[in-house]
Design a protein around this motif. Structure first.
Motif, PDB file in Angstrom:
ATOM      1  N   TYR A  66       0.831  -1.208   0.000  1.00 23.61           N
ATOM      2  CA  TYR A  66       0.000   0.000   0.000  1.00 23.61           C
ATOM      3  C   TYR A  66       0.865   1.258   0.000  1.00 23.61           C
ATOM      4  CZ  TYR A  66      -2.906   3.746   1.912  1.00 23.61           C
ATOM      5  OH  TYR A  66      -3.518   4.961   2.126  1.00 23.61           O
ATOM      6  N   ILE A  67       1.827   1.308   0.912  1.00 28.26           N
ATOM      7  CA  ILE A  67       2.677   2.500   1.012  1.00 28.26           C
ATOM      8  C   ILE A  67       3.535   2.653  -0.238  1.00 28.26           C
ATOM      9  CG2 ILE A  67       4.585   3.550   2.297  1.00 28.26           C
ATOM     10  CD1 ILE A  67       3.424   2.356   4.820  1.00 28.26           C
ATOM     11  N   LYS A  68       4.092   1.580  -0.712  1.00 25.90           N
ATOM     12  CA  LYS A  68       4.945   1.639  -1.910  1.00 25.90           C
ATOM     13  C   LYS A  68       4.173   2.189  -3.099  1.00 25.90           C
ATOM     14  CE  LYS A  68       8.196  -1.118  -4.684  1.00 25.90           C
ATOM     15  NZ  LYS A  68       7.762  -0.611  -6.004  1.00 25.90           N
ATOM     16  N   ASN A  70      11.723  -4.253   4.650  1.00 29.89           N
ATOM     17  CA  ASN A  70      11.853  -2.824   4.892  1.00 29.89           C
ATOM     18  C   ASN A  70      11.537  -2.105   3.589  1.00 29.89           C
ATOM     19  OD1 ASN A  70      12.870  -3.128   7.554  1.00 29.89           O
ATOM     20  ND2 ASN A  70      14.960  -3.376   6.774  1.00 29.89           N
ATOM     21  N   LEU A  71      10.945  -0.928   3.687  1.00 26.86           N
ATOM     22  CA  LEU A  71      10.679  -0.099   2.521  1.00 26.86           C
ATOM     23  C   LEU A  71      11.430   1.214   2.670  1.00 26.86           C
ATOM     24  CD1 LEU A  71       9.127   0.562  -0.111  1.00 26.86           C
ATOM     25  CD2 LEU A  71       7.262   1.426   1.340  1.00 26.86           C
ATOM     26  N   PHE A  99       8.670   9.122  -5.912  1.00 30.00           N
ATOM     27  CA  PHE A  99       9.794   8.656  -5.106  1.00 30.00           C
ATOM     28  C   PHE A  99      10.465   7.451  -5.769  1.00 30.00           C
ATOM     29  CE2 PHE A  99       7.637  11.199  -2.007  1.00 30.00           C
ATOM     30  CZ  PHE A  99       8.601  11.569  -1.080  1.00 30.00           C
ATOM     31  N   THR A 100      11.737   7.266  -5.440  1.00 28.38           N
ATOM     32  CA  THR A 100      12.442   6.050  -5.811  1.00 28.38           C
ATOM     33  C   THR A 100      12.358   5.106  -4.621  1.00 28.38           C
ATOM     34  OG1 THR A 100      13.966   7.244  -7.251  1.00 28.38           O
ATOM     35  CG2 THR A 100      14.641   5.051  -6.513  1.00 28.38           C
ATOM     36  N   THR A 101      11.677   3.980  -4.791  1.00 33.04           N
ATOM     37  CA  THR A 101      11.453   3.074  -3.665  1.00 33.04           C
ATOM     38  C   THR A 101      12.266   1.792  -3.817  1.00 33.04           C
ATOM     39  OG1 THR A 101       9.514   2.089  -4.729  1.00 33.04           O
ATOM     40  CG2 THR A 101       9.129   3.951  -3.248  1.00 33.04           C
ATOM     41  N   THR A 102      12.683   1.264  -2.663  1.00 34.57           N
ATOM     42  CA  THR A 102      13.431   0.006  -2.607  1.00 34.57           C
ATOM     43  C   THR A 102      12.843  -0.856  -1.500  1.00 34.57           C
ATOM     44  OG1 THR A 102      15.453   1.153  -3.287  1.00 34.57           O
ATOM     45  CG2 THR A 102      15.706  -1.040  -2.324  1.00 34.57           C
ATOM     46  N   VAL A 103      12.548  -2.096  -1.818  1.00 34.79           N
ATOM     47  CA  VAL A 103      12.092  -3.049  -0.802  1.00 34.79           C
ATOM     48  C   VAL A 103      13.268  -3.950  -0.448  1.00 34.79           C
ATOM     49  CG1 VAL A 103      10.519  -4.934  -0.268  1.00 34.79           C
ATOM     50  CG2 VAL A 103       9.708  -2.983  -1.611  1.00 34.79           C
TER      51      VAL A 103
END
Length: 448
Positions: A89-91, A115-116, A99-103
């Protein structure tokens, strides 16, 4: 022949009595007004002011966390499907906001944890302002205050960064940690796998764990004087007294960062400890009751939240991000997208449009999108002016008015277009809705 209409008589009288001195005065005023509102004008160096974080938006995230828990066995704990659904959901929100996101995955107790990490483009990569919160709940409940509250507060602050298209001096990073309830596992994994050179780039880590307790206190971490002062000054400006946080010291994810020498700070509204009489008098709570009577229980639901505490702390988070990330900096010049082609405006006719193609932006348009227009017309009261977003949504800039008898529309408008994707074809739409006067659109521009 019929008698002149009142509007015609008014126009004739008005034009007959305009002398050279009046024309000069009007012209000077128009120039002064144009200069005062010109997009892209140099800004005075200042600390950028944080926006108010809408409590309705924060509560919408909490409602989503509750729904996720309800659909997944009543919790959002490590290794359970509710936790992964919370991450997703947050991602999704952050990806859409630019944003640039990494899991980051890890394993604990035989289960996969996550972790996100979300990075906002730009800023000095050697100076990182980092805000974080744990996202997992205990297995006995949905964990809406502990710690949907901190997770929602930093999520909405991150989305506010996108809406404002913030250009801070320092790089902004946000993190959501897994398995905190099992011993700070996710944040320890992140820090332990971060090279020392990358650790040294984090100028401060801000932690938010339980910031909406139903019987709230207002506690500030005292680990770093600069970060502590930012929070204390904000609350003092709102006439909200604070105390130093002691109940959760070392029990939340800031400890993982502090233990490797990174400066930390944060906010807390209390957990299982009991509010004293002095604290109740100070904060208006209930003495003899826990700050959060539902701490680590099944009743930690979306009804287990103080809206006032959630609202105050979310605004304080935004203030800290804006202050620590942007204090003393000058905003970058506006990006300007302009169309200078003349477009005739038919008298009492159909609407005309002029397009501007916006490219190279990330996320949504700002809440303070500036629209500068230059329309030459002999009776501006005839005109209706709208901004059309790429999806066709119309934003009214100017209504028609029979009493607005001046010439021309040369001004700047500000409109909240934060729900619109920035890139795409924007249009200015102009319509003359009354007879007898003519004009044309000379130029217009968008400033982001």
């Amino acid at each position: 022949m019929s008698s002149p209409t009142p509007r015609t008589r008014h126009r004739l009288a008005r034009r007959a009595r305009i002398g050279r001195s009046v024309i000069a005065t009007v012209a000077a005023g128009a120039v002064a007004g144009l200069i005062a509102t010109a997009p892209g004008a140099a800004a005075t160096p200042t600390t950028l002011e944080a926006p108010d974080i809408p409590i309705a938006n924060v509560k919408a995230h909490l409602t989503e966390f509750q729904s996720i828990a309800n659909a997944n066995g009543g919790n959002r704990a490590h290794g359970r499907p509710g936790y992964k659904a919370s991450i997703d959901y947050i991602k999704g929100k952050l990806d859409a906001a630019g944003f640039t996101t990494t899991v980051q995955q890890f394993t604990y107790n035989g289960a996969t944890g996550y972790n996100l990490i979300a990075d906002w483009p730009g800023g000095d990569a050697n100076q990182v302002v980092f805000a974080g919160a744990h996202l997992d709940s205990v297995s006995s409940g949905p964990g809406i205050n502990d710690n949907g509250s901190g997770s929602a507060g930093i999520l909405e602050t991150a989305l506010a960064v996108s809406r404002a298209n913030l250009k801070p001096a320092k790089h902004l990073r946000f993190g959501w940690w897994g398995a905190e309830e099992l011993g700070l596992v996710g944040s320890k994994h992140y820090v332990n796998n971060l090279p020392s050179a990358e650790r040294s780039k984090i100028s401060g880590y801000l932690n938010f764990d339980m910031i909406g307790s139903p019987n709230p206190g207002y506690f500030v971490y005292d680990d770093d004087p600069e970060i502590e002062k930012v929070f204390k000054d904000w609350f003092a400006g709102k006439n909200v007294p604070t105390e130093i946080e002691t109940e959760g010291d070392g029990r939340s994810d800031h400890a993982s960062f502090k233990n490797v020498g990174i400066r930390v700070g944060g906010l807390f509204t209390g957990a299982s400890r009991t509010m004293s009489s002095a604290q109740a008098q100070k904060w208006g709570g209930t003495a003899g009751q826990a700050f959060d009577p539902c701490y680590h229980r099944s009743c930690d639901t979306s009804s287990n939240i103080s809206d006032t505490a959630m609202d105050r702390n979310s605004d304080a988070i935004a203030h800290a991000i804006w202050t620590l990330g942007s204090a003393g900096t000058t905003p970058e010049p506006d990006s300007v997208f302009e169309n200078t082609a003349d477009v005739s405006i038919p008298d009492n006719g159909a609407a005309v449009t002029s397009p501007v193609e916006v490219t190279g932006r990330t996320g949504n348009a700002p809440a303070t999108l500036k629209v500068a227009v230059d329309i030459k017309h002999t009776w501006r009261g005839d005109l209706v002016v709208d901004l059309l977003a790429p999806d066709g949504t119309a934003y009214r800039l100017k209504n028609s008015s029979g009493s607005d008898s001046a010439d021309n529309v040369i001004t700047s408008y500000t409109t909240d277009a934060s729900s619109e994707v920035a890139n795409g074809t924007w249009k200015l739409r102009v319509q003359d809705v009354a007879a007898q006067d003519t004009g044309h659109l000379d130029s217009w521009k968008l400033s982001f």
